[in-house]
Design a protein around this motif. Structure first.
Motif, PDB file in Angstrom:
ATOM      1  N   SER A   1       0.806  -1.219   0.000  1.00 30.56           N
ATOM      2  CA  SER A   1       0.000   0.000   0.000  1.00 30.56           C
ATOM      3  C   SER A   1       0.840   1.269   0.000  1.00 30.56           C
ATOM      4  O   SER A   1       0.296   2.358   0.022  1.00 30.56           O
ATOM      5  CB  SER A   1      -0.932  -0.004   1.212  1.00 30.56           C
ATOM      6  N   VAL A   2       2.183   1.118  -0.006  1.00 27.55           N
ATOM      7  CA  VAL A   2       3.050   2.290   0.010  1.00 27.55           C
ATOM      8  C   VAL A   2       2.818   3.119  -1.251  1.00 27.55           C
ATOM      9  O   VAL A   2       2.840   2.600  -2.363  1.00 27.55           O
ATOM     10  CB  VAL A   2       4.535   1.868   0.091  1.00 27.55           C
ATOM     11  N   GLU A   3       2.561   4.414  -1.080  1.00 23.46           N
ATOM     12  CA  GLU A   3       2.328   5.280  -2.220  1.00 23.46           C
ATOM     13  C   GLU A   3       3.659   5.665  -2.870  1.00 23.46           C
ATOM     14  O   GLU A   3       4.607   6.027  -2.173  1.00 23.46           O
ATOM     15  CB  GLU A   3       1.599   6.552  -1.774  1.00 23.46           C
ATOM     16  N   PRO A   4       3.765   5.577  -4.194  1.00 20.39           N
ATOM     17  CA  PRO A   4       5.015   5.997  -4.834  1.00 20.39           C
ATOM     18  C   PRO A   4       5.237   7.494  -4.692  1.00 20.39           C
ATOM     19  O   PRO A   4       4.286   8.270  -4.615  1.00 20.39           O
ATOM     20  CB  PRO A   4       4.799   5.613  -6.307  1.00 20.39           C
ATOM     21  N   ILE A   5       6.502   7.863  -4.626  1.00 23.24           N
ATOM     22  CA  ILE A   5       6.851   9.284  -4.547  1.00 23.24           C
ATOM     23  C   ILE A   5       6.811   9.852  -5.956  1.00 23.24           C
ATOM     24  O   ILE A   5       7.562   9.428  -6.829  1.00 23.24           O
ATOM     25  CB  ILE A   5       8.251   9.461  -3.941  1.00 23.24           C
ATOM     26  N   VAL A   6       5.915  10.760  -6.188  1.00 25.39           N
ATOM     27  CA  VAL A   6       5.757  11.355  -7.517  1.00 25.39           C
ATOM     28  C   VAL A   6       6.047  12.841  -7.393  1.00 25.39           C
ATOM     29  O   VAL A   6       5.444  13.540  -6.576  1.00 25.39           O
ATOM     30  CB  VAL A   6       4.333  11.133  -8.071  1.00 25.39           C
ATOM     31  N   ALA A   7       6.997  13.325  -8.200  1.00 23.00           N
ATOM     32  CA  ALA A   7       7.373  14.734  -8.157  1.00 23.00           C
ATOM     33  C   ALA A   7       6.233  15.589  -8.683  1.00 23.00           C
ATOM     34  O   ALA A   7       5.630  15.283  -9.713  1.00 23.00           O
ATOM     35  CB  ALA A   7       8.627  14.965  -8.992  1.00 23.00           C
TER      36      ALA A   7
ATOM     37  N   TYR B   1       8.035  15.922 -15.049  1.00 26.93           N
ATOM     38  CA  TYR B   1       8.301  14.676 -15.775  1.00 26.93           C
ATOM     39  C   TYR B   1       9.788  14.318 -15.713  1.00 26.93           C
ATOM     40  O   TYR B   1      10.148  13.154 -15.523  1.00 26.93           O
ATOM     41  CB  TYR B   1       7.856  14.813 -17.231  1.00 26.93           C
ATOM     42  N   PHE B   2      10.659  15.322 -15.856  1.00 25.96           N
ATOM     43  CA  PHE B   2      12.099  15.071 -15.785  1.00 25.96           C
ATOM     44  C   PHE B   2      12.471  14.425 -14.447  1.00 25.96           C
ATOM     45  O   PHE B   2      13.234  13.452 -14.393  1.00 25.96           O
ATOM     46  CB  PHE B   2      12.875  16.383 -15.943  1.00 25.96           C
ATOM     47  N   VAL B   3      11.956  14.989 -13.353  1.00 22.32           N
ATOM     48  CA  VAL B   3      12.304  14.481 -12.029  1.00 22.32           C
ATOM     49  C   VAL B   3      11.721  13.081 -11.823  1.00 22.32           C
ATOM     50  O   VAL B   3      12.389  12.188 -11.295  1.00 22.32           O
ATOM     51  CB  VAL B   3      11.823  15.457 -10.930  1.00 22.32           C
ATOM     52  N   ASN B   4      10.491  12.856 -12.225  1.00 25.01           N
ATOM     53  CA  ASN B   4       9.895  11.527 -12.102  1.00 25.01           C
ATOM     54  C   ASN B   4      10.644  10.506 -12.945  1.00 25.01           C
ATOM     55  O   ASN B   4      10.816   9.350 -12.532  1.00 25.01           O
ATOM     56  CB  ASN B   4       8.423  11.575 -12.516  1.00 25.01           C
ATOM     57  N   PHE B   5      11.076  10.906 -14.126  1.00 27.69           N
ATOM     58  CA  PHE B   5      11.852  10.027 -14.998  1.00 27.69           C
ATOM     59  C   PHE B   5      13.166   9.639 -14.316  1.00 27.69           C
ATOM     60  O   PHE B   5      13.598   8.484 -14.368  1.00 27.69           O
ATOM     61  CB  PHE B   5      12.138  10.742 -16.324  1.00 27.69           C
ATOM     62  N   ALA B   6      13.795  10.621 -13.647  1.00 28.94           N
ATOM     63  CA  ALA B   6      15.038  10.330 -12.919  1.00 28.94           C
ATOM     64  C   ALA B   6      14.784   9.374 -11.763  1.00 28.94           C
ATOM     65  O   ALA B   6      15.590   8.473 -11.499  1.00 28.94           O
ATOM     66  CB  ALA B   6      15.655  11.636 -12.407  1.00 28.94           C
ATOM     67  N   PHE B   7      13.662   9.546 -11.056  1.00 22.89           N
ATOM     68  CA  PHE B   7      13.304   8.622  -9.971  1.00 22.89           C
ATOM     69  C   PHE B   7      13.141   7.199 -10.500  1.00 22.89           C
ATOM     70  O   PHE B   7      13.641   6.235  -9.913  1.00 22.89           O
ATOM     71  CB  PHE B   7      12.003   9.067  -9.292  1.00 22.89           C
TER      72      PHE B   7
ATOM     73  N   ILE C   1       8.718   4.421  -5.976  1.00 24.24           N
ATOM     74  CA  ILE C   1       9.086   5.228  -7.143  1.00 24.24           C
ATOM     75  C   ILE C   1       8.028   5.106  -8.237  1.00 24.24           C
ATOM     76  O   ILE C   1       7.268   4.137  -8.272  1.00 24.24           O
ATOM     77  CB  ILE C   1      10.463   4.800  -7.704  1.00 24.24           C
ATOM     78  N   PRO C   2       7.952   6.103  -9.122  1.00 22.98           N
ATOM     79  CA  PRO C   2       6.987   6.017 -10.222  1.00 22.98           C
ATOM     80  C   PRO C   2       7.307   4.822 -11.126  1.00 22.98           C
ATOM     81  O   PRO C   2       8.455   4.401 -11.241  1.00 22.98           O
ATOM     82  CB  PRO C   2       7.189   7.342 -10.975  1.00 22.98           C
ATOM     83  N   GLN C   3       6.296   4.298 -11.772  1.00 24.47           N
ATOM     84  CA  GLN C   3       6.487   3.161 -12.659  1.00 24.47           C
ATOM     85  C   GLN C   3       7.077   3.618 -13.986  1.00 24.47           C
ATOM     86  O   GLN C   3       6.521   4.486 -14.659  1.00 24.47           O
ATOM     87  CB  GLN C   3       5.152   2.439 -12.902  1.00 24.47           C
ATOM     88  N   PHE C   4       8.199   3.001 -14.335  1.00 30.50           N
ATOM     89  CA  PHE C   4       8.887   3.375 -15.562  1.00 30.50           C
ATOM     90  C   PHE C   4       7.999   3.096 -16.777  1.00 30.50           C
ATOM     91  O   PHE C   4       8.021   3.851 -17.758  1.00 30.50           O
ATOM     92  CB  PHE C   4      10.201   2.603 -15.677  1.00 30.50           C
TER      93      PHE C   4
ATOM     94  N   LEU D   1       5.841   6.061 -17.339  1.00 32.08           N
ATOM     95  CA  LEU D   1       6.565   7.267 -17.748  1.00 32.08           C
ATOM     96  C   LEU D   1       7.051   7.169 -19.184  1.00 32.08           C
ATOM     97  O   LEU D   1       7.119   8.172 -19.902  1.00 32.08           O
ATOM     98  CB  LEU D   1       7.750   7.512 -16.813  1.00 32.08           C
ATOM     99  N   ILE D   2       7.421   5.959 -19.616  1.00 34.84           N
ATOM    100  CA  ILE D   2       7.961   5.809 -20.967  1.00 34.84           C
ATOM    101  C   ILE D   2       6.902   6.167 -22.012  1.00 34.84           C
ATOM    102  O   ILE D   2       7.229   6.551 -23.129  1.00 34.84           O
ATOM    103  CB  ILE D   2       8.487   4.362 -21.181  1.00 34.84           C
ATOM    104  N   LYS D   3       5.625   6.071 -21.635  1.00 35.02           N
ATOM    105  CA  LYS D   3       4.554   6.431 -22.559  1.00 35.02           C
ATOM    106  C   LYS D   3       4.500   7.938 -22.809  1.00 35.02           C
ATOM    107  O   LYS D   3       3.878   8.387 -23.770  1.00 35.02           O
ATOM    108  CB  LYS D   3       3.211   5.939 -22.022  1.00 35.02           C
TER     109      LYS D   3
END
Length: 728
Positions: A17-23, A303-309, A434-437, A440-442
């Motif tokens: 249930s841990v929420e991902p960290i999303v910038a 998006y840049f920061v989430n992509f880095a995460f 972390i956000p799901q890659f 993000l790739i979409k």
């Protein structure tokens, strides 16, 4: 004391249930402590002014160009008018505590009369010149224009320092300064579009030019104080004092001196304030600020920061590596080290502390990574554009030359972080954090504006055309994302661009004042002779002295101003001792950039310390250690120009590869960890190997590789590799 990292089994068993960290909020507009926040009519007024200012540049650069000096005068005047309206010269009061005292309003109203009178005289002088007059009567210039203008300027600046007002209140003293800025620009437009323009710097120059230049210089210095602090203002004041103290100075600093009229009639021309720094701020910089504003409006920063995460978050010490990648990406659209720290550090620094980094290390890593954004191609902050303007070297060549040094810098910071994480047994972030890659790739199409920019530049388009295409593409690409840019969003981006540009334009104009002093007094040539003397003893000594001066000039100053001043003072001297212009300018550019993490005045480190909660000086020392490679690599530009893509490809490939290995060894030396703990004598040997590899000679490369291989074998034999794997 180290702690045991979480095992993969523990990680897999983590609470689903841990929420991902999303910038989010990375692209939100930061409101500085001394910036006004208007409401109602004033909000609309300054919004319209900011949009008009931005549109003026877009039209002038792409559709309807105007005369160069006129364009630059309007460019500076617009920033002054917006700047004095948006930034206060004093402090704000809390709501309900009252506003500016009545006496201040009375004095400001009195000062508005001479300011308005000077502006009216400009209109009358324009009519006189349009009627066929060859020049204005000196009495009118001195007593009907110059005297009231200087009185209003000095009085309003002094008055604006004292009264405190509510954040939504516009002081009447600042209105006076806005009128003075219009009067300065108006007079200069009238005179510089007449034959009198050729008289600047001579005894025949109208004194009105000097009065306008004195008032304009004071306005620039005051706005710089408001938006960039006192450091650049103090340095400018020292240079201005030098103009008139020359006859009394000893040694190589002495010179005959200049009169008030001759100096100021020339300093507000392309020899100074309207010179290279304003040429760049009025074209390339303003254009890329507009580009950055459109990217912010389409939420590309988030998006840049989430992509880095997603890409680096799970590696050991994950948030620190996210900081490196995110700051490098944001550095392409954010032209200041401290601004980069604020935008990404507010998210990455707390996360670094969460996985085990001390507050000092967390702040230092963010400061070092954000500073690296200034040397990251293809945009490289504003300094690269100034370099292209000063040297005449095409911008694309400068961007290509910066590639290997940027890789070396970020490799250094990355391995510093990695080895510290291994030594302290830190974990990465869990998959659930972390956000799901895959998601993000979409949205990878959000990189399209930057790809279009790079492609257009290397296809031979001008920087202005490439930047305009990239800006337009940012608006188009936003329609594929959740943050579609409609008319309202575009107007908001244009307004944001006008606001964002104020600081950099003020800094560039102020740096132009210093450049003008250097050019008109000849102090740069005397500094060159000093470097020549040192080079006769040792070129390494001359380079070390140039490094110290570049860092000293850059302390407390934004990158743009730091490089512009160092390029005027130091770079010509390096060229005179036989160093190639590209190498010389990259040398001073790097040290101007790293002045942001060099104690005792390190703006990026101080900003990071404010977020991490650690001591500012301690954070600056730690960031200096992490960015150590940036203090060594510039010396290698001289000894191995292949680092700047000078030479044949086999040589460039060899130098780049061995220098990267050397950087890894340097990071291992600093962190006392390679494939396991490193003993003191091994660190000394490792440092020698690192310097040999960074140096770039064939013999030194072989020696450095032998040392690296020997240490690797020694650590593997002693079980260091096993310990490293366990720690990771």
């Amino acid at each position: 004391m180290t702690h045991t990292p979480d095992s993969p089994r523990d990680e897999d068993a983590a609470d689903a249930s841990v929420e991902p960290i999303v910038a989010s909020g990375v692209d939100d507009e930061a409101v500085e402590p001394n910036r006004r926040v208007f409401q109602g009519g004033k909000w609309w007024l300054f919004g319209v002014l900011a949009v008009a200012y931005t549109v003026f540049h877009l039209v002038s650069l792409n559709i309807y160009p105007i005369e160069t000096w006129s364009f630059r005068i309007i460019h500076i005047a617009g920033a002054l008018i917006l700047g004095f309206g948006l930034y206060t010269g004093s402090r704000f009061v809390e709501d309900g505590q009252g506003g500016a005292p009545r006496w201040a309003s009375v004095i400001a109203l009195a000062l508005l009369l001479p300011a308005g009178y000077a502006l009216i005289q400009v209109v009358l002088m324009q009519q006189t010149m349009a009627g066929g007059a060859m020049r204005i009567e000196p009495a009118i210039e001195n007593w009907h224009y110059g005297a009231p203008l200087i009185l209003a300027t000095v009085g309003a600046i002094a008055l604006s320092w004292f009264p405190r007002q509510a954040r939504h209140q516009l002081l009447l003293a600042d209105v006076v300064l806005m009128v003075c800025a219009a009067a300065v620009a108006g007079y200069l437009l009238v005179v510089f579009n007449s034959p009198l323009r050729a008289s600047t710097g001579t005894s025949f120059a109208p004194m009105g030019i000097s009065w306008a230049a004195i008032s304009g210089s004071l306005l620039i210095l005051e706005l710089t104080r408001r938006v960039a602090g006192l450091a650049l203002v103090v340095i400018s004041a020292i240079f201005l004092a030098y103009v008139f103290m020359g006859p009394w100075l000893p040694g190589f600093l002495g010179y005959p001196g200049l009169s008030l009229g001759r100096f100021f009639s020339q300093v507000y021309t392309d020899a100074g304030i309207l010179g290279p720094t304003t040429a760049v701020s009025s074209t390339y910089i303003i254009l890329f600020i507009i580009f950055a504003a459109f990217l912010q409006a389409s939420k590309v920063g988030d998006y840049f920061v989430n992509f880095a995460f997603a890409g680096a978050g799970r590696a050991r010490g994950g948030p620190a590596k996210v900081s490196i990648f995110a700051s490098g990406l944001m550095g392409m659209i954010n032209g200041t080290s401290a601004g980069n720290v604020v935008s990404t550090g507010s998210l990455t620094i707390p996360l670094m502390k969460k996985v085990g980094y001390p507050a000092r290390s967390a702040g230092a890593i963010e400061a070092a990574a954000s500073t690296g954004g200034q040397i990251m191609p293809p945009i490289m902050g504003a300094g690269a554009f100034i370099m292209a303007e000063i040297t005449g070297i095409p911008y694309t060549e400068i961007a290509v030359a910066a590639l290997i040094p940027a890789i070396l810098y970020f490799a250094s910071v990355y391995f510093m972080v990695d080895f510290e994480a291994a030594r302290k047994g830190m974990r990465g972030m869990r998959k659930e954090e972390i956000p799901q890659f895959s998601k993000l790739i979409k949205q990878v199409y959000l990189f399209a504006p930057i790809i279009i920019l790079i492609t257009a530049l290397f296809m031979g388009y001008s920087v202005i055309r490439a930047g305009t295409l990239a800006t337009a593409s940012a608006a188009v690409v936003s329609w594929l994302s959740p943050h579609k840019m409609g008319i309202r969003s575009i107007l908001r981006a244009l307004s944001l661009a006008g606001t964002m540009s104020i600081q950099i334009i003020a800094v560039c104009a102020c740096a132009g004042l210093i450049v003008g002093v250097i050019a008109l007094t000849g102090v740069g040539a005397r500094f060159s002779s000093l470097l020549l003397g040192l080079a006769g003893v040792s070129q390494l000594l001359a380079l070390f002295f140039a490094m110290c001066i570049s860092i000293l000039l850059g302390m407390g100053m934004p990158t743009t101003a730091a490089y512009a001043v160092a390029a005027s003072v130091v770079a010509p001297g390096l060229i005179d001792i036989g160093i190639q212009p590209l190498v010389a300018h990259f040398f001073v550019f790097y040290f101007a950039v790293v002045s942001a993490i060099t104690p005792p005045v390190a703006l990026a480190s101080y900003a990071a310390a404010g977020i991490s909660g650690d001591n500012a000086m301690g954070t600056s020392v730690a960031s200096f250690k992490i960015g150590l490679a940036a203090f060594i690599v510039p010396f290698m530009f001289f000894y191995s120009p292949a680092m700047l893509m000078e030479g044949d490809w086999p040589q460039i490939l060899r130098v780049g590869t061995t220098a990267t290995i050397g950087i890894i060894l340097l990071a291992a030396t600093v962190q006392a960890w390679f494939f396991g703990p490193v003993k003191a004598w091994q660190r000394l040997v490792m440092l020698i190997g690192a310097l040999c590899l960074i140096y770039g000679g064939i013999v030194t490369d072989l020696a450095g590789l032998a040392i690296a291989i020997g240490l690797f074998v020694m650590q593997r034999a002693s079980g260091g590799g096993t310990r490293s794997a366990t720690a990771g």
